[in-house]
Design an enzyme around this catalytic site. Structure first.
Site, PDB file in Angstrom:
ATOM      1  N   HIS A  61     -19.491 -54.438 -21.220  1.00 29.83           N
ATOM      2  CA  HIS A  61     -18.188 -53.813 -21.021  1.00 29.83           C
ATOM      3  C   HIS A  61     -17.839 -53.671 -19.545  1.00 29.83           C
ATOM      4  O   HIS A  61     -16.672 -53.435 -19.209  1.00 29.83           O
ATOM      5  CB  HIS A  61     -18.137 -52.442 -21.701  1.00 29.83           C
ATOM      6  CG  HIS A  61     -18.303 -52.514 -23.181  1.00 29.83           C
ATOM      7  ND1 HIS A  61     -19.532 -52.536 -23.787  1.00 29.83           N
ATOM      8  CD2 HIS A  61     -17.382 -52.581 -24.185  1.00 29.83           C
ATOM      9  CE1 HIS A  61     -19.375 -52.602 -25.106  1.00 29.83           C
ATOM     10  NE2 HIS A  61     -18.089 -52.633 -25.376  1.00 29.83           N
TER      11      HIS A  61
ATOM     12  N   GLU B 158     -10.354 -55.650 -30.953  1.00 31.65           N
ATOM     13  CA  GLU B 158     -11.365 -55.796 -31.999  1.00 31.65           C
ATOM     14  C   GLU B 158     -11.178 -57.081 -32.797  1.00 31.65           C
ATOM     15  O   GLU B 158     -12.141 -57.798 -33.085  1.00 31.65           O
ATOM     16  CB  GLU B 158     -11.342 -54.587 -32.939  1.00 31.65           C
ATOM     17  CG  GLU B 158     -11.664 -53.260 -32.282  1.00 31.65           C
ATOM     18  CD  GLU B 158     -12.977 -53.262 -31.517  1.00 31.65           C
ATOM     19  OE1 GLU B 158     -13.854 -54.102 -31.803  1.00 31.65           O
ATOM     20  OE2 GLU B 158     -13.128 -52.442 -30.608  1.00 31.65           O
TER      21      GLU B 158
END
Length: 547
Positions: free
Chosen positions: A449, A361
């Site tokens: 992703h 992140e």
């Protein structure tokens, strides 16, 4: 506009060395002594107590003064150092502390004193009342914050003797604390003359402290925290003020990418600086993981790549844990410069605060401040791949025995209902059932992703090479798309090449062909165009059908 970068695809989300050298040097220089021969702490204190009686005059001690032991250090050769605080008529003395140094046999050697002023006051009854001292401290706190509106202001005066600022005098030491308009803690300690009300000194008193926390995934970990008054805050001033707060299971309210309101991030606090219990029922346990992950990511970028914080400006971000209810995701948001972690539904995923997820992140933040890879198409896959690659390297960098480095993404957070051992697999991305091992003209049509698989596969091959092998107890088998055999150059060189390519050569529109060019340019800069590293980069890209 709010831009978020998730650890998982949206479809699934909606389902609910220096220390060792110092020790060696100390061992080399210290005389040989068996541990059993070294005086104990109790013995050192007893020896020092005898020294106080014999050397009271030299230490400035009188019948009106008492002492208390603050710390004891016994060297390898038996030399003893006992640190004392002092009181005068039972009032603490600022500047009254001293250290007594004793030989291995317990005999007195010397002492170091904070001040050498003798204390003799005509009275210990203040002329300025405690409420007045509190008001003066609050005014000083407001002045130090340029008149900003402060909330929840409190002030606690303590009567003491000030021996630090010239001739000893009776004084009020007052800790004034509050929160600013953004909810951040502010605090100031004000020293006031208890006879005249004049300010003697003042200083910020939001202090850092070293604590520890029991995490969900990484065992017991060290934490740099902030002491505000008598309360510790999960805020790290040594890493740009990074902190972790509780989202209280609330969510942001965003429309068309613009957030009208946000879930809170109420700063975690603790009384004894020992955080969490290592189980999810204790809300601070997840906070320990999030803060630890932030710390390790900060340290990785600074110590390995020389980057001071996510944006390179020394400023920290913040974490929100316990976001939503059974939320199966974690995300980075550029607009708040923060990371947010869900608790998971307990069936597919547990709390998403694992170390590699934190590194993932925060790396989205690094990307946003450097190449700013567009979050769609092939550049979106590279954006996600960058976070997987660097998040994995953060995990290896941390060298945590409870979460050993590997090439699995999110392996700590998956539960039996997820059906796979990890969110993603870098050695063979297609093992997750969706990701691409090899580049094709349609890879940009995949969810970012899954198109990230090409970058992840390249990174694994560049670091470790192709074929079957076991690393840190995990079995890998990375085939190539062109049936070639690739030799790896190691994780450190992978990180150096990818980071330089990201920060120097990639742009918002970089696709996989552009990534090949960027990483070759980086390898050329770092190792030379004819180097084995340069050749390995070219071979690894060819092995995933890029170029």
């Amino acid at each position: 506009m709010s831009r978020t970068r998730h650890i998982r695809g949206s479809r699934l989300a909606t389902a609910g060395v220096a220390a060792g050298a110092a020790a060696l040097l100390a061992a080399t220089l210290a005389p040989t002594a068996h541990a059993a021969d070294r005086p104990s702490r109790t013995t050192a204190i007893a020896n020092a107590a005898s020294a106080l009686v014999a050397h009271a005059a030299g230490l400035g001690l009188t019948a009106a003064e008492d002492t208390s032991v603050r710390d004891v250090i016994v060297d390898a050769d038996g030399t003893q150092h006992v640190r004392y605080d002092r009181t005068y008529h039972q009032l603490p003395v600022l500047g009254g502390d001293f250290v007594v140094h004793l030989a291995p046999n317990g005999s007195y050697r010397s002492a170091d004193r904070a001040t050498r002023n003798s204390i003799s006051l005509s009275s210990v009854t203040p002329k300025v009342a405690a409420p007045k001292a509190a008001d003066l401290a609050v005014n000083a706190l407001r002045a130090a914050n340029l008149g900003e509106v402060l909330k929840g202001v409190t002030a606690k005066p303590q009567l003491m003797v000030d021996a630090l600022h010239g001739a000893p005098r009776l004084a009020w030491r007052t800790n004034a604390v509050a929160k600013d308009s953004l909810g951040n803690p502010v605090a100031r300690t004000v020293l006031t003359d208890a006879r005249t009300g004049a300010q003697i000194d003042a200083w910020d008193s939001v202090e850092t402290a070293t604590g520890d926390g029991k995490s969900l995934y990484s065992g017991t970990v060290p934490l740099e925290t902030t002491l505000s008054g008598s309360t510790y805050q999960l805020k790290d001033a040594t890493r740009g003020g990074t902190y972790t707060g509780d989202a209280a299971n609330k969510t942001d309210l965003c429309i068309f990418g613009i957030c009208i309101s946000r879930a809170p991030s109420t700063l975690f606090t603790d009384a004894d600086n020992h955080w969490g219990t290592g189980v999810s029922s204790d809300r601070s346990s997840a906070a320990v993981d999030a803060q630890y992950g932030t710390n390790e990511t900060w340290d990785y970028y600074k110590n390995v790549h020389g980057r001071n914080g996510i944006a390179g400006d020394g400023k920290g971000s913040y974490n929100r844990v316990h976001y939503g209810n059974s939320y199966n995701n974690a995300f980075w948001d550029d607009s708040c410069f923060c990371m947010t972690y869900g608790d998971g539904d307990g069936t597919q995923l547990g709390p998403l605060v694992a170390l590699d997820v934190a590194g993932h992140e925060m790396t989205h933040g690094v990307t946003s401040k450097t190449a700013a890879l567009t979050y769609s198409g092939e550049s979106g896959g590279l954006n996600e791949g960058t976070s997987d690659i660097m998040g994995t390297l953060v995990e290896w960098y941390a060298n945590n025995s409870s979460d050993l480095g590997d090439y699995l993404i999110g392996e700590k957070i998956v539960r039996s209902g997820f059906g796979k051992a990890a969110l993603r697999f870098m050695d063979q991305p297609s093992k997750d059932g969706n990701s691409a091992d090899c580049w094709s003209s349609s890879v940009g049509n995949l969810d970012v992703h899954y198109s990230s698989g090409v970058a992840n596969h390249f990174a694994y091959l560049l670091a470790e090479g192709s074929g079957a092998k076991t690393i840190n107890g995990v079995s890998y088998n990375s085939p190539t798309c062109n049936s070639s055999s690739v030799s790896g150059i190691g994780r450190d060189k992978l990180g150096a090449i990818w980071y330089r390519a990201l920060t120097v050569y990639m742009t918002s529109s970089t696709n996989y062909a552009g990534a090949r060019t960027a990483t070759l340019s980086a390898a050329k800069d770092l190792y030379g165009v004819g180097s084995s590293e340069y050749g390995a980069v070219a071979a690894a890209w060819s092995a995933v059908s890029v170029g």
